[in-house]
Design a protein around this motif. Structure first.
Motif, PDB file in Angstrom:
ATOM      1  N   VAL A  52     -13.093  -1.514   8.750  1.00  0.00           N
ATOM      2  CA  VAL A  52     -11.938  -0.877   9.378  1.00  0.00           C
ATOM      3  C   VAL A  52     -12.344  -0.420  10.774  1.00  0.00           C
ATOM      4  O   VAL A  52     -13.333   0.302  10.916  1.00  0.00           O
ATOM      5  CB  VAL A  52     -11.445   0.326   8.559  1.00  0.00           C
ATOM      6  CG1 VAL A  52     -10.242   0.992   9.232  1.00  0.00           C
ATOM      7  CG2 VAL A  52     -11.103  -0.096   7.134  1.00  0.00           C
ATOM      8  N   VAL A  56     -17.181   4.908   1.268  1.00  0.00           N
ATOM      9  CA  VAL A  56     -16.789   4.742   2.666  1.00  0.00           C
ATOM     10  C   VAL A  56     -17.937   5.174   3.564  1.00  0.00           C
ATOM     11  O   VAL A  56     -18.441   6.305   3.454  1.00  0.00           O
ATOM     12  CB  VAL A  56     -15.531   5.571   2.991  1.00  0.00           C
ATOM     13  CG1 VAL A  56     -15.220   5.497   4.485  1.00  0.00           C
ATOM     14  CG2 VAL A  56     -14.343   5.070   2.171  1.00  0.00           C
ATOM     15  N   VAL A  70      -7.845  -3.649   9.515  1.00  0.00           N
ATOM     16  CA  VAL A  70      -8.573  -3.842   8.268  1.00  0.00           C
ATOM     17  C   VAL A  70      -8.936  -5.319   8.164  1.00  0.00           C
ATOM     18  O   VAL A  70      -8.050  -6.184   8.190  1.00  0.00           O
ATOM     19  CB  VAL A  70      -7.732  -3.423   7.046  1.00  0.00           C
ATOM     20  CG1 VAL A  70      -8.503  -3.682   5.752  1.00  0.00           C
ATOM     21  CG2 VAL A  70      -7.324  -1.954   7.145  1.00  0.00           C
ATOM     22  N   GLY A  79     -10.461  -2.097  -1.372  1.00  0.00           N
ATOM     23  CA  GLY A  79     -11.589  -1.250  -1.029  1.00  0.00           C
ATOM     24  C   GLY A  79     -11.788  -0.090  -1.985  1.00  0.00           C
ATOM     25  O   GLY A  79     -10.884   0.289  -2.742  1.00  0.00           O
ATOM     26  N   SER A 107       0.842  -1.200   0.000  1.00  0.00           N
ATOM     27  CA  SER A 107       0.000   0.000   0.000  1.00  0.00           C
ATOM     28  C   SER A 107       0.871   1.241   0.000  1.00  0.00           C
ATOM     29  O   SER A 107       2.090   1.160   0.221  1.00  0.00           O
ATOM     30  CB  SER A 107      -0.897  -0.004   1.247  1.00  0.00           C
ATOM     31  OG  SER A 107      -0.120   0.273   2.407  1.00  0.00           O
ATOM     32  N   VAL A 155      -7.594   5.876   5.227  1.00  0.00           N
ATOM     33  CA  VAL A 155      -8.482   5.011   4.452  1.00  0.00           C
ATOM     34  C   VAL A 155      -8.571   5.501   3.011  1.00  0.00           C
ATOM     35  O   VAL A 155      -8.475   4.701   2.056  1.00  0.00           O
ATOM     36  CB  VAL A 155      -9.877   4.952   5.102  1.00  0.00           C
ATOM     37  CG1 VAL A 155     -10.875   4.254   4.183  1.00  0.00           C
ATOM     38  CG2 VAL A 155      -9.807   4.230   6.451  1.00  0.00           C
ATOM     39  N   VAL A 190     -16.632   0.077   1.977  1.00  0.00           N
ATOM     40  CA  VAL A 190     -15.875   0.096   3.236  1.00  0.00           C
ATOM     41  C   VAL A 190     -16.739   0.670   4.344  1.00  0.00           C
ATOM     42  O   VAL A 190     -17.439   1.673   4.139  1.00  0.00           O
ATOM     43  CB  VAL A 190     -14.604   0.956   3.090  1.00  0.00           C
ATOM     44  CG1 VAL A 190     -13.781   0.946   4.377  1.00  0.00           C
ATOM     45  CG2 VAL A 190     -13.762   0.484   1.908  1.00  0.00           C
ATOM     46  N   PRO A 235     -12.375   3.774  -2.156  1.00  0.00           N
ATOM     47  CA  PRO A 235     -12.331   5.011  -1.368  1.00  0.00           C
ATOM     48  C   PRO A 235     -13.493   5.946  -1.640  1.00  0.00           C
ATOM     49  O   PRO A 235     -13.693   6.910  -0.893  1.00  0.00           O
ATOM     50  CB  PRO A 235     -10.995   5.644  -1.792  1.00  0.00           C
ATOM     51  CG  PRO A 235     -10.710   5.078  -3.133  1.00  0.00           C
ATOM     52  CD  PRO A 235     -11.269   3.683  -3.126  1.00  0.00           C
ATOM     53  N   ALA A 239     -10.834  -7.789   5.603  1.00  0.00           N
ATOM     54  CA  ALA A 239     -11.249  -7.746   4.204  1.00  0.00           C
ATOM     55  C   ALA A 239     -11.528  -9.146   3.680  1.00  0.00           C
ATOM     56  O   ALA A 239     -11.034 -10.138   4.217  1.00  0.00           O
ATOM     57  CB  ALA A 239     -10.149  -7.084   3.361  1.00  0.00           C
ATOM     58  N   ILE A 258      -6.908   2.327   1.219  1.00  0.00           N
ATOM     59  CA  ILE A 258      -7.837   1.200   1.236  1.00  0.00           C
ATOM     60  C   ILE A 258      -7.932   0.507  -0.115  1.00  0.00           C
ATOM     61  O   ILE A 258      -8.253  -0.694  -0.186  1.00  0.00           O
ATOM     62  CB  ILE A 258      -9.238   1.653   1.733  1.00  0.00           C
ATOM     63  CG1 ILE A 258      -9.986   0.451   2.335  1.00  0.00           C
ATOM     64  CG2 ILE A 258     -10.026   2.330   0.613  1.00  0.00           C
ATOM     65  CD1 ILE A 258      -9.345  -0.124   3.557  1.00  0.00           C
TER      66      ILE A 258
END
Length: 470
Positions: free
Chosen positions: A140, A187, A94, A182, A15, A173, A108, A184, A96, A177
């Motif tokens: 999260v 959310v 997190v 995820g 990430s 996030v 998310v 973004p 997932a 994410i």
């Protein structure tokens, strides 16, 4: 269909924050204790959070991170709330789906725990997002500063440090994410009790804009503590600790010592737990949360509700797991809307709907009515395992009895997942008026999820009377 991972199988995500190594089990990947900010110690203890730099080496996210809570709010709480030692309290987890080659990114939900802004733990097994992951949603859970360290109004200290922590976590996030699969742009920020109040605060804040796209508040209290109330409490707290009620004075005490003094002062004087919380008058909350809801966050759909009895029922047939309020939860008081449950929790729902009556995105209400046979009613916190669909989690049978309704958990969780995915709730919107629609969950003698009207009418009438008196 999601692939199945061997129990404890390492799973790696690269990430923007760096390489993170978690663990997988079956259809779920867990990345725990990821720091999103530098540890708030030393000069940073009473300072705005500082974004964590990129991890120079793969980060081991196989266990829960340190918690801000050092001392629980009560000796025994309804929600299991483990305290985890360590300095890196500004961390998140997190959870997932195991599938990482999906065609569309997952929505998310960002969860903010409760605890009166004084305690609570994101490491609670009741907040495990495995059912969300099973249903194609990333969960999260966020840790933030509590009590004096997060919400004391002190000279030369930025106000609302706990909310500033949450805003930075939401930025994390947005930036990271996607690497976990995820979206973004989808959310949802959600929370319960103080966490639900934090959701309403973020929704009403000019700084919350763009950081989330939907909001859910369970038993939320839009608490903004008056400056004189906070300063009086801090004066008494400083006296008990033998220090000046200043940044330097409190900074010379350990977090554990300060939190213990808060609990001792509460027990000695009978103060309620809501002596520290969001403060109005800074860039985060320039106006009260209620006033802010009337002009901000109207591009964000809101789902909120409360339990039927919250703090107005004492335990029967078992040990009291959460300190009850002494007010009786009798039928007449509920019909009149005069219980602490009504004035502190349930009134929030029509009040928020009224403030947001011009929000095109809509506001929807629910009321959780399933009575725990252990706690003697639809008490505070008993809806959490239903929303998370974790009836097998530790501590659930102690609070909900041996046979909680799996069907109710399936229904409530499905409604929440649908909302997080972007669906409009099946029942009508609320406007804060008499006869407002709502969904009742688990009311004895009714369908598990019964669309109804007027369930909040007692407190709506009370609010109308208050307005007339003013």
């Amino acid at each position: 269909m999601n692939p199945l991972l061997a129990p404890g199988e390492p799973v790696t995500v690269r990430s923007p924050a760096g390489t993170v190594v978690g663990r997988g089990t079956g259809p779920v990947r867990r990345f725990l204790g990821i720091p999103y900010a530098d540890a708030p110690v030393g000069a940073r203890r009473f300072a705005a959070p500082v974004r964590r730099g990129r991890f120079p080496e793969p980060y081991d996210a196989s266990r829960h991170g340190a918690t801000s809570q050092r001392v629980p709010l009560f000796a025994t709480t309804t929600v299991p709330e483990p305290s985890v030692p360590g300095d890196d309290v500004l961390n998140l987890a997190v959870v997932a789906p195991a599938e990482d080659d999906h065609r569309e990114p997952f929505p998310v939900v960002v969860w903010i725990h409760g605890g009166g802004f004084l305690a609570g733990s994101p490491a609670s097994p009741w907040y495990d997002g495995r059912a969300f992951a099973r249903d194609g949603v990333i969960c999260v859970t966020v840790g933030y500063r509590l009590g004096v360290d997060g919400f004391a109004h002190l000279d030369d200290v930025p106000a609302n440090l706990g909310l500033r922590d949450l805003l930075l976590a939401l930025d994390w996030v947005q930036e990271n994410i996607a690497a976990f699969g995820g979206d973004p742009d989808r959310v949802t920020v959600a929370g319960q009790s103080a966490g639900g109040g934090a959701v309403l605060a973020l929704l009403s804040s000019p700084l919350g804009s763009g950081r989330f796209h939907r909001a859910v508040s369970l038993s939320g209290v839009p608490l903004d503590v008056a400056e004189d109330t906070a300063r009086d409490f801090l004066e008494r707290l400083g006296h008990r600790l033998g220090v000046a009620p200043t940044r330097t004075g409190f900074g010379g005490c350990t977090v554990q010592r300060v939190q213990q003094a808060v609990i001792d002062l509460r027990d000695q004087r009978g103060d309620g737990p809501l002596m520290l919380g969001p403060f109005v008058g800074d860039d985060i909350l320039p106006v009260s949360i209620t006033d802010g809801l009337s002009v901000r966050g109207h591009d964000v759909p809101l789902l909120l509700g409360a339990t039927g009895d919250e703090f107005d029922r004492v335990a029967v047939g078992g040990t009291t797991l959460e300190k009850p309020h002494p007010s009786p939860g009798d039928t007449a008081a509920r019909a009149a809307g005069t219980r602490v449950t009504d004035t502190l929790f349930r009134a929030v729902c029509p009040r928020a709907a009224l403030s947001r009556r011009n929000a095109a995105t809509g506001t929807w209400l629910y009321s959780f009515e399933w009575p725990s046979p252990v706690l003697g009613g639809a008490a505070h916190c008993v809806d959490i395992p239903y929303f998370f669909d974790v009836l097998d989690a530790p501590g659930v049978t102690q609070a909900l009895g041996p046979t909680p309704s799996a069907e109710l958990a399936t229904l409530m969780h499905a409604d929440l997942v649908a909302f997080v995915r972007g669906a409009q709730p099946a029942w009508a919107r609320a406007t804060g008026a008499l006869g407002d629609p709502a969904r009742e969950y688990g009311r004895p003698g009714a369908a598990l999820g019964a669309d109804t009207t007027g369930v909040f009418d007692p407190v709506v009438r009370t609010l109308s009377e208050e307005a007339e008196e003013r």
